[in-house]
Design an enzyme around this catalytic site. Structure first.
Site, PDB file in Angstrom:
ATOM      1  N   GLY A 141      -8.559   3.918  10.109  1.00 25.53           N
ATOM      2  CA  GLY A 141      -9.158   2.624   9.781  1.00 25.53           C
ATOM      3  C   GLY A 141      -8.997   2.170   8.351  1.00 25.53           C
ATOM      4  CB  THR A 142      -7.259   3.541   5.353  1.00 22.93           C
ATOM      5  OG1 THR A 142      -6.038   3.775   6.067  1.00 22.93           O
ATOM      6  CG2 THR A 142      -7.992   4.843   5.176  1.00 22.93           C
ATOM      7  N   GLY A 143      -6.455   0.803   6.699  1.00 21.55           N
ATOM      8  CA  GLY A 143      -5.806  -0.491   6.517  1.00 21.55           C
ATOM      9  C   GLY A 143      -6.708  -1.652   6.895  1.00 21.55           C
ATOM     10  CB  CYS A 144      -8.924  -2.199   9.826  1.00 22.19           C
ATOM     11  SG  CYS A 144      -7.738  -1.822  11.133  1.00 22.19           S
ATOM     12  CB  THR A 193      -7.357   8.505   6.394  1.00 24.54           C
ATOM     13  OG1 THR A 193      -6.269   8.983   7.216  1.00 24.54           O
ATOM     14  CG2 THR A 193      -7.614   9.486   5.274  1.00 24.54           C
ATOM     15  CE  LYS A 213      -1.935  -1.450   3.750  1.00 22.73           C
ATOM     16  NZ  LYS A 213      -2.790  -1.754   4.924  1.00 22.73           N
TER      17      LYS A 213
END
Length: 266
Positions: free
Chosen positions: A208-211, A206, A175
């Site tokens: 929580g984007t990875g989860c 932003t 990412k």
């Protein structure tokens, strides 16, 4: 009635509701799957950071996993916060014995820079967890943590992917959201390459984007999509969620997991 696709998240709780188990379950509902959970840790967390974290006992994590998988079954598993070597090794063994694709988000630090993975657990992530991953989804900080490769430009993404693939996941999604310019990610299995571009959005909320992205990938796999199909759909979903991210508290707000459902409907 037929049950929707079954997706299990193995992760920590975010009391502020923007990341962790809460983000995973919201994503799974929004994408038409049935979300189930194995809680690995409890955090005191809000828009400003993580004020405390308490890991659950390994026996409790194992019991939750077996309770769900042995009775209900699962069509994809997503892992998030696994803070210790013992937890990492326990979950890796559980995944190895489960006939379902696994999306591994090797969570190292929170959006606010708080450490969520003990340094002593890094080797277990490399040698036990990544080898059982169908897709690993590290961000650039996590790539550096795991491999020592530092990505300074889009051209470095290929080198980063190769370094992660050496640990054994079938696919890796690097990412590149922390780079300048468009939000570009690289998905590869070492042979195929899929470059995913999205415009960089002017929204600081932003959390929580990875989860959210990893959970969305797991949803696609549970529906029977190929890895590239699932990742492309997840990228579209999380881009929309970032665009709709909203202020919450006095710090960084969350992405909007229900953006595609429409605010009026909610």
């Amino acid at each position: 009635m037929t049950a929707p696709p079954l997706v299990l998240t193995v992760a920590g709780s975010d009391s502020g509701g923007g990341a962790g188990i809460q983000a995973d379950l919201k994503t799974m509902l929004a994408l038409g799957t049935h979300g189930m959970s194995v809680l690995t840790a409890v955090t005191a967390q809000n828009s400003r950071g993580v004020q405390g974290a308490w890991e659950l006992p390994v026996d409790a994590v194992r019991a939750q996993y077996r309770s769900v998988v042995d009775d209900i079954g699962v069509q994809a598993v997503k892992t998030g916060m696994l803070s210790s070597a013992e937890l990492v090794e326990t979950v890796a063994a559980l995944l190895a014995g489960t006939d379902a694709p696994a999306v591994v988000d090797p969570v190292g630090v929170s959006k606010h820079g708080d450490a969520l993975l003990a340094a002593s657990a890094l080797e277990s992530v490399r040698t036990r967890l990544l080898p059982v991953a169908t897709v690993a989804t590290p961000n650039l900080d996590e790539v550096a943590q795991l491999t020592g490769v530092r990505v300074e430009s889009e051209a470095d993404l290929r080198r980063a992917a190769a370094a992660v693939l050496e640990y054994g996941p079938r696919w890796v999604l690097i990412k590149g959201g922390h780079l300048d310019g468009d939000a570009v990610d690289l998905l590869t299995d070492g042979t195929e390459e899929h470059w995913l571009h999205a415009p960089r959005l002017d929204n600081r909320h932003t959390h929580g984007t990875g989860c959210t992205l990893a959970s969305a990938v797991a949803c696609g796999l549970a529906k029977g999509q190929s890895v590239p199909e699932a990742v492309r759909a997840a990228k579209e979903y999380v881009t929309g969620a970032i665009a709709a991210g909203f202020a919450l508290g006095t710090g960084i707000g969350p992405v909007d997991h229900g953006w595609a459902l429409g605010r009026d409907a909610r």
